[in-house]
Design a protein around this motif. Structure first.
Motif, PDB file in Angstrom:
ATOM      1  N   LEU A   1      79.584  82.183  59.468  1.00  0.00           N
ATOM      2  CA  LEU A   1      79.881  81.086  60.391  1.00  0.00           C
ATOM      3  C   LEU A   1      80.726  80.011  59.725  1.00  0.00           C
ATOM      4  N   PHE A   2      81.358  79.194  60.563  1.00  0.00           N
ATOM      5  CA  PHE A   2      82.152  78.048  60.116  1.00  0.00           C
ATOM      6  C   PHE A   2      83.172  78.461  59.055  1.00  0.00           C
ATOM      7  N   ASP A   3      83.962  79.476  59.434  1.00  0.00           N
ATOM      8  CA  ASP A   3      85.006  79.992  58.535  1.00  0.00           C
ATOM      9  C   ASP A   3      84.398  80.387  57.192  1.00  0.00           C
ATOM     10  N   ARG A   4      83.265  81.069  57.259  1.00  0.00           N
ATOM     11  CA  ARG A   4      82.506  81.592  56.115  1.00  0.00           C
ATOM     12  C   ARG A   4      82.033  80.486  55.168  1.00  0.00           C
ATOM     13  N   ARG A   5      81.758  79.335  55.703  1.00  0.00           N
ATOM     14  CA  ARG A   5      81.083  78.321  54.894  1.00  0.00           C
ATOM     15  C   ARG A   5      79.572  78.496  54.957  1.00  0.00           C
ATOM     16  N   LEU A   6      79.100  79.266  55.934  1.00  0.00           N
ATOM     17  CA  LEU A   6      77.675  79.545  56.084  1.00  0.00           C
ATOM     18  C   LEU A   6      77.500  81.030  56.389  1.00  0.00           C
ATOM     19  N   VAL A   7      76.673  81.692  55.597  1.00  0.00           N
ATOM     20  CA  VAL A   7      76.341  83.103  55.806  1.00  0.00           C
ATOM     21  C   VAL A   7      74.842  83.185  56.031  1.00  0.00           C
ATOM     22  N   VAL A   8      74.428  83.790  57.143  1.00  0.00           N
ATOM     23  CA  VAL A   8      73.010  83.938  57.469  1.00  0.00           C
ATOM     24  C   VAL A   8      72.761  85.377  57.906  1.00  0.00           C
ATOM     25  N   ASN A   9      71.795  86.030  57.271  1.00  0.00           N
ATOM     26  CA  ASN A   9      71.414  87.397  57.612  1.00  0.00           C
ATOM     27  C   ASN A   9      69.923  87.454  57.891  1.00  0.00           C
ATOM     28  N   VAL A  10      69.541  88.182  58.928  1.00  0.00           N
ATOM     29  CA  VAL A  10      68.141  88.322  59.307  1.00  0.00           C
ATOM     30  C   VAL A  10      67.883  89.791  59.635  1.00  0.00           C
ATOM     31  N   ASP A  11      66.721  90.298  59.230  1.00  0.00           N
ATOM     32  CA  ASP A  11      66.340  91.653  59.632  1.00  0.00           C
ATOM     33  C   ASP A  11      64.840  91.730  59.836  1.00  0.00           C
TER      34      ASP A  11
ATOM     35  N   TYR B   1      52.331  81.527  58.315  1.00  0.00           N
ATOM     36  CA  TYR B   1      53.293  82.045  57.344  1.00  0.00           C
ATOM     37  C   TYR B   1      54.662  82.209  57.982  1.00  0.00           C
ATOM     38  N   LEU B   2      54.676  82.629  59.247  1.00  0.00           N
ATOM     39  CA  LEU B   2      55.961  82.730  59.947  1.00  0.00           C
ATOM     40  C   LEU B   2      56.626  81.370  60.067  1.00  0.00           C
ATOM     41  N   ALA B   3      55.828  80.358  60.343  1.00  0.00           N
ATOM     42  CA  ALA B   3      56.381  79.013  60.451  1.00  0.00           C
ATOM     43  C   ALA B   3      56.944  78.544  59.113  1.00  0.00           C
ATOM     44  N   MET B   4      56.213  78.834  58.018  1.00  0.00           N
ATOM     45  CA  MET B   4      56.707  78.466  56.697  1.00  0.00           C
ATOM     46  C   MET B   4      58.005  79.183  56.391  1.00  0.00           C
ATOM     47  N   ALA B   5      58.059  80.474  56.760  1.00  0.00           N
ATOM     48  CA  ALA B   5      59.262  81.253  56.494  1.00  0.00           C
ATOM     49  C   ALA B   5      60.448  80.709  57.265  1.00  0.00           C
ATOM     50  N   ALA B   6      60.237  80.379  58.531  1.00  0.00           N
ATOM     51  CA  ALA B   6      61.328  79.847  59.349  1.00  0.00           C
ATOM     52  C   ALA B   6      61.819  78.514  58.802  1.00  0.00           C
ATOM     53  N   ALA B   7      60.881  77.678  58.376  1.00  0.00           N
ATOM     54  CA  ALA B   7      61.276  76.394  57.817  1.00  0.00           C
ATOM     55  C   ALA B   7      62.088  76.569  56.548  1.00  0.00           C
ATOM     56  N   ALA B   8      61.680  77.544  55.733  1.00  0.00           N
ATOM     57  CA  ALA B   8      62.424  77.778  54.488  1.00  0.00           C
ATOM     58  C   ALA B   8      63.830  78.239  54.780  1.00  0.00           C
ATOM     59  N   ALA B   9      63.968  79.132  55.751  1.00  0.00           N
ATOM     60  CA  ALA B   9      65.295  79.672  56.055  1.00  0.00           C
ATOM     61  C   ALA B   9      66.213  78.608  56.629  1.00  0.00           C
ATOM     62  N   CYS B  10      65.696  77.799  57.536  1.00  0.00           N
ATOM     63  CA  CYS B  10      66.553  76.816  58.209  1.00  0.00           C
ATOM     64  C   CYS B  10      66.754  75.566  57.360  1.00  0.00           C
ATOM     65  N   GLY B  11      65.660  75.066  56.792  1.00  0.00           N
ATOM     66  CA  GLY B  11      65.747  73.801  56.095  1.00  0.00           C
ATOM     67  C   GLY B  11      66.494  73.875  54.786  1.00  0.00           C
ATOM     68  N   LEU B  12      66.426  75.027  54.119  1.00  0.00           N
ATOM     69  CA  LEU B  12      67.076  75.133  52.817  1.00  0.00           C
ATOM     70  C   LEU B  12      68.482  75.681  52.929  1.00  0.00           C
ATOM     71  N   ALA B  13      68.869  76.077  54.100  1.00  0.00           N
ATOM     72  CA  ALA B  13      70.199  76.617  54.350  1.00  0.00           C
ATOM     73  C   ALA B  13      70.488  77.907  53.617  1.00  0.00           C
ATOM     74  N   THR B  14      69.526  78.578  53.125  1.00  0.00           N
ATOM     75  CA  THR B  14      69.382  79.920  52.530  1.00  0.00           C
ATOM     76  C   THR B  14      70.242  80.441  51.394  1.00  0.00           C
ATOM     77  N   PRO B  15      70.426  81.632  50.720  1.00  0.00           N
ATOM     78  CA  PRO B  15      70.568  83.091  50.682  1.00  0.00           C
ATOM     79  C   PRO B  15      70.130  83.840  49.435  1.00  0.00           C
ATOM     80  N   VAL B  16      69.893  85.102  49.631  1.00  0.00           N
ATOM     81  CA  VAL B  16      69.826  86.010  48.497  1.00  0.00           C
ATOM     82  C   VAL B  16      71.111  86.808  48.462  1.00  0.00           C
ATOM     83  N   VAL B  17      71.974  86.611  49.444  1.00  0.00           N
ATOM     84  CA  VAL B  17      73.324  87.140  49.310  1.00  0.00           C
ATOM     85  C   VAL B  17      73.921  86.277  48.216  1.00  0.00           C
TER      86      VAL B  17
END
Length: 791
Positions: free
Chosen positions: A579-589, A3-19
Motif C-alpha cells: 500500500l501507499f506506493d509500497r510504503r506499507l506492506v501487510v500480509n495476513v493468512d 489473545y485475538l484482541a492482543m494479536a490484532a492490536a500488535a498488528a495494527c498498532g505496531l505497523a508490523t512485519p516479519v517480511v
C-alpha cells in the motif's frame, strides 16, 4: 478471544512485519519506498508479495544488523518458528507447533525424521543438529509454512527453513566484523569475494564465536554452558557464458564447549511412595542430606559432579549447476554432508554421584542428488518438475555408566524382601552399537496456469518412496559381584535390569505415498494478492533408535520399533498487500491443519521403569492446529522503518487416548493417560515480534538505532502436560546503536536481552522420575561493542 484482541492490536498498532526488509542498508534508508524482497520459494526468483503462500523472509542486512548468526536467533524475528535445544544434538524446530516434539530428548532419536526441513543452498540437512550451528555469510532466510515437497527435494510436513548464502561476486568486495562483550564474548566474522578470471569468481567467509559459561558450577568452580564455534565456507562460481553456471560450495563447522547442562527449576510430586520422590521429609534429597545449590533457576547455579562437554563438527560439499536451455532451466544439485557428534553429560543434574557418564558418539553421512527443470519466462503456463534421491547412514554408540549413589537413589534400600547393597550400581553401565540407514527417491512437479489475466491456478504432486532400516544392540557391564542365595542374586540382578538392560532388535520400514497441493491466486490489483490453498504432506515411518521401554512388549499401543507414517492436511487462505506506493506492506493468512499419526518423542512412564527415563518414538493418532498470522513493514519516514508480526495458534491433541502421563499422575501401575482435547505441548497461543530501524544522517555518515523484541505466551514444555513443566510467557528484547562512517567503517554498542528478562528456555524431568524438574534459564543481559568494515 483476548489473545485475538492482543494479536490484532500488535498488528495494527505496531505497523508490523516479519517480511524482514533489508531496510538497514544505506540505499534503503534513502529510498522513499520499501525495497522488493526476492525469494526462491517456488524455485525461481520472485517478489515475495507475488507468491501465494505464507512465507517469512529475513534478509542478510537485517541478519547482520540484528546479530543473528544461527537459527535460534531467527525466533526473535519470526513468531511462528520455535527453536528448542538442550544441546546441538537435541535440537528441534517447529513451525506452527508442528515438526518434532520440543522436549529435551526430542532429537536424540536418530530414527526420527524432522517435520521441518532445514535447507542450506538448496541442500537438505537431515539432522536438525546442524541448525544449531552458526552460519557465516547469508543472503536471506526463508521460512515456508505448511507442507513442502512439490518443489523441494525432501518431503516435509510442517514447513521448511531455506537458507541462501551470498554467492561469489565478479566485483571485489569484503566485510569484516569484530564484537566483544560481557562474559568475554568474542565474535569475529567476515568474507571476501572477487574474480579469479573473466568467468570464475570466489568467495570465502568465516565466523568464530566464543563466550564464557553462564551457569556457575559451585562444585568445580568452572562456569558451564560456554560457547565455542567456528565455521568456514568457500565457494567458486564458474560462468563460461550466459547459459551455463556452476557453483561449488564447501564448508565445515566446529562446536567445542563446556556444555550443556541445566539447573534446578522446581520439585514436582507423583503417586509414587514418598521415599522414592525427590522432595519431602522422607524423600531422596533428605535421605542423602542433599540440597540444590539454589532453588532460584535464575541464580544460574549448578553443582553437577559428572563430566560435561560437547565436541562436534559438520560439513560437506555441494555443486549447483544451472543450464539455461531457452525454454527452461535445468538444475542439478549434488551434495555430500557429514556430521560427527560426541558429548558427555551428567544426566542426574545434581551433585550426587548417580550417573557418572552418558554420551552417544555418532557419525552421519548423507548423499543427495536433485534434478529440476523449471520453465523460463512469465507465460500463461509455468512449471517445475524434478527427481530427487537421498541416502543416509548414522552409526552410534550409546554409553551410560552409573555411580556409587545410583542404587540408593534409583532402587532404594530393598527390592522385594532382598536388601540392596549401596554399591549395586556402582560402575554398572551400558555400551552398544546402533546403525540406521535411509534411502529415499521421489518425483515431483508443480504447474502454474494463468486462467485469466489476474487469476492463476497451481497444482503440484509428489510421489515419495522410502526404505529405512535400523539395528540396535546394547549390553550391560560392570557392577559388583552379586552374592547371597540364588533368589537374592536373581532379585538383585532384576533390580539392575530394572534400571538398565541390554536390548537387541532390528527393524525396517518401507513407505510409498502420493502428496501434493492445489492453490488459487487472484491478483486483485497490482497492490493486492488473495489466495487459497490445500496441501497434503507425508512423512515416512520412523524407527526407534534409542531403545524401547523395558516392558514395551506389554504396551504395543505406546511403543513399537517402527512408528507409522505421518500425514498432514492443511487448508490456508491469505491476503498480501503493498500500500501507499509500497510504503506499507501487510500480509495476513489463516490456516487449519490436521495431522494423522503425528510422530512424537515421548518419555516412558511404564510400571517397571524405575530409573532412566527413555525417550522413544510414538504416534499420536490426531493433532489439529488452527491459527491466524500477520506481518507488516512500514516506511514511516525516510530512514525510519517499523516491523511487526504475530502468530496466533490453537493446537490440540485431537485424539490421544494413550499418551504419556504427567509426573503428578505417575505411579508404579501407571501406563498411559488420555490427553485428547488437551493443548499441544510447546506451542504458544500467541507470539508477537516487532522491530525498528532508524538512520539519521549526521556529518558525512549516519547514526542508527536498531531494536528487536519478541514476546511469547506460556506453554507446557513436556508432552505429558504436567503442571510442573509449565513454562511462563516471556519477552526478549535486543538492541544496538551506532554510527556508520562514509568510508564504510561502523561502530556500534549492542545489548542482547536488553531488559535482562528471566525465562526458561526448555525443561527436563530428571531421569528416574523423582519429580525433580530441571530447566535451561535464559542467558543474562550481554552488552558489548562491534566494529564493522564494509569494502
Amino acid at each position: 478471544m483476548k489473545y485475538l484482541a492482543m494479536a490484532a492490536a500488535a498488528a495494527c498498532g505496531l505497523a508490523t512485519p516479519v517480511v524482514a526488509q533489508d531496510s538497514a542498508s544505506p540505499r534503503a534508508e534513502a529510498d522513499d519506498r520499501l525495497p522488493d524482497v526476492l525469494v526462491t520459494a517456488r524455485r525461481r526468483a520472485e517478489d515475495v508479495q507475488r507468491v501465494p503462500a505464507a512465507i517469512g523472509v529475513v534478509g542478510g542486512v537485517l541478519l547482520d544488523r540484528s546479530y543473528t548468526v544461527n537459527t535460534q536467533g531467527l525466533t526473535v524475528l519470526i513468531p511462528s518458528l520455535i527453536y528448542a535445544s538442550a544441546n546441538p544434538r537435541n535440537t528441534a524446530l517447529t513451525i506452527r507447533g508442528l515438526g518434532s516434539s520440543v522436549v529435551a530428548v526430542s532429537q536424540a532419536n536418530d530414527g526420527l525424521e524432522p517435520g521441518v526441513g532445514f535447507y542450506v543452498d538448496q541442500v537438505y540437512h537431515a539432522r536438525p543438529a546442524t541448525a544449531a550451528f552458526d552460519f557465516a555469510d547469508v543472503e536471506r532466510v526463508e521460512e515456508l509454512r505448511g507442507p513442502q515437497g512439490t518443489l523441494f527435494g525432501k518431503n516435509t510436513t510442517a514447513g521448511a527453513i531455506n537458507v541462501t548464502s551470498r554467492p561469489p561476486s565478479f566485483t571485489r568486495e569484503g566485510f569484516a566484523e569484530l564484537s566483544y562483550g560481557d562474559l568475554d564474548f568474542v565474535q569475529a566474522k567476515g568474507w571476501v569475494s572477487g574474480p579469479l578470471s573473466d568467468d570464475i569468481a570466489y568467495r570465502v567467509s568465516a565466523v568464530s564465536t566464543r563466550r564464557d559459561g553462564v551457569l556457575a558450577n559451585v562444585r568445580t568452580g568452572r562456569a558451564a554452558n560456554t560457547l565455542g564455534t567456528q565455521a568456514v565456507k568457500a565457494q567458486l562460481l564458474v560462468k563460461p557464458d550466459d547459459a551455463i553456471e556452476l557453483r561449488l560450495i564447501a564448508d565445515v563447522t566446529n562446536f567445542q564447549a563446556y556444555c550443556c547442562t541445566q539447573v534446578y527449576l522446581r520439585t514436582g510430586t507423583s503417586l509414587r511412595a514418598g521415599s522414592r520422590q525427590f522432595g519431602g521429609a522422607q524423600g531422596l534429597a533428605a535421605q542423602f542430606g542433599y540440597a540444590p545449590p539454589s532453588t532460584d533457576p535464575y541464580a544460574r547455579v549448578t553443582d553437577i559432579d559428572g563430566p560435561l562437554g560437547v565436541d562436534t563438527n559438520e560439513g560437506g560439499a555441494n555443486a549447483i549447476a544451472d543450464w539455461n536451455l531457452g525454454f527452461a532451466t535445468l538444475t542439478s544439485v549434488t551434495a555430500w554432508r557429514f556430521w560427527n557428534w560426541d558429548a558427555e553429560n551428567d544426566r542426574d543434574y545434581t551433585g550426587l554421584p548417580i550417573q557418572q557418564s552418558q554420551h552417544i558418539p555418532s557419525r552421519q553421512d548423507q548423499y543427495s542428488q536433485e534434478l529440476r527443470l523449471a520453465s523460463n519466462g512469465d507465460g500463461a503456463l509455468r512449471y517445475v518438475v524434478g527427481l530427487y534421491g537421498f541416502r543416509q547412514r548414522i552409526v552410534g554408540r550409546p554409553i551410560s555408566i552409573y555411580g556409587p549413589a545410583a542404587a540408593r537413589y534409583l532402587i532404594g534400600t530393598v527390592t522385594g524382601t532382598t536388601p540392596v547393597p549401596a554399591n549395586l550400581l556402582d560402575g554398572y553401565g551400558q555400551d552398544g552399537r546402533t546403525d540406521f540407514r535411509t534411502r529415499s527417491y521421489a518425483g515431483f512437479g508443480e504447474v502454474n496456469w494463468r486462467l485469466l489475466p489476474r487469476l492463476t491456478a497451481t497444482g503440484g504432486l509428489r510421489y515419495t518412496h522410502e526404505t529405512k532400516r535400523g539395528d540396535y544392540a546394547t549390553y550391560t557391564f560392570g557392577g559388583p559381584a552379586l552374592t547371597g542365595s540364588a533368589a537374592q542374586v536373581t532379585a538383585l540382578r532384576n533390580a539392575q535390569l530394572g534400571v538398565l538392560r541390554g536390548q537387541t532388535y532390528s527393524a525396517s520400514d518401507r513407505d510409498g505415498s502420493l502428496s501434493g497441493r492445489g492453490n488459487l491466486a487472484w491478483q486483485v490489483s497490482d497492490a493486492v494478492l488473495a489466495y487459497a490453498s490445500f496441501a497434503r504432506g507425508f512423512k515416512s515411518g520412523g524407527i526407534n533408535m534409542s531403545g524401547l521401554p523395558l516392558d514395551a512388549a506389554n504396551r504395543p499401543a505406546l511403543a513399537a520399533a517402527v512408528v507409522r507414517p505421518e500425514r498432514n492436511t492443511t487448508w490456508e487462505t491469505g491476503l498480501k498487500t503493498s500500500l501507499f506506493d509500497r510504503r506499507l506492506v501487510v500480509n495476513v493468512d489463516g490456516y487449519w491443519t490436521k495431522v494423522r499419526d503425528f510422530q512424537a518423542t515421548v518419555v516412558d512412564t511404564g510400571p517397571t521403569q524405575t530409573a532412566a527415563l527413555r525417550g522413544y518414538l510414538s504416534n499420536i493418532p490426531r493433532v489439529e492446529v488452527r491459527g491466524v498470522e500477520a506481518d507488516a513493514a512500514a516506511l514511516v519516514l525516510p530512514g525510519l522503518t517499523l516491523r511487526a508480526a504475530f502468530a496466533y495458534a490453537d493446537g490440540r491433541y485431537a485424539d490421544y487416548p494413550a499418551g504419556p502421563c504427567p509426573i503428578e499422575l505417575q505411579s508404579a501401575t501407571t501406563t498411559a493417560c488420555n490427553l485428547s482435547g488437551r493443548r499441544l505441548a510447546s506451542l504458544p497461543r500467541l507470539a508477537v515480534t516487532a522491530g525498528i530501524d532508524y538512520a539519521q544522517p549526521i556529518g558525512s555518515g549516519a547514526a542508527f538505532v536498531h531494536v528487536d523484541t519478541a514476546s511469547r505466551s506460556g506453554v507446557n514444555g513436556d508432552p505429558g502436560l504436567s503442571r510442573f513443566t509449565y513454562i511462563r510467557g516471556y519477552n526478549l528484547t535486543n538492541a544496538n546503536i551506532g554510527y556508520r562512517f562514509a568510508d564504510g567503517i561502523e561502530v556500534a554498542v549492542f545489548a542482547r536481552n536488553l531488559l535482562d528478562a528471566d525465562y526458561t528456555q526448555n525443561v527436563t524431568v530428571q531421569a528416574g522420575n523423582s519429580g525433580l524438574v530441571l530447566g535451561t534459564p535464559s542467558d543474562p543481559r550481554t552488552i558489548g561493542m562491534t566494529l564493522r568494515f564494509v569494502g
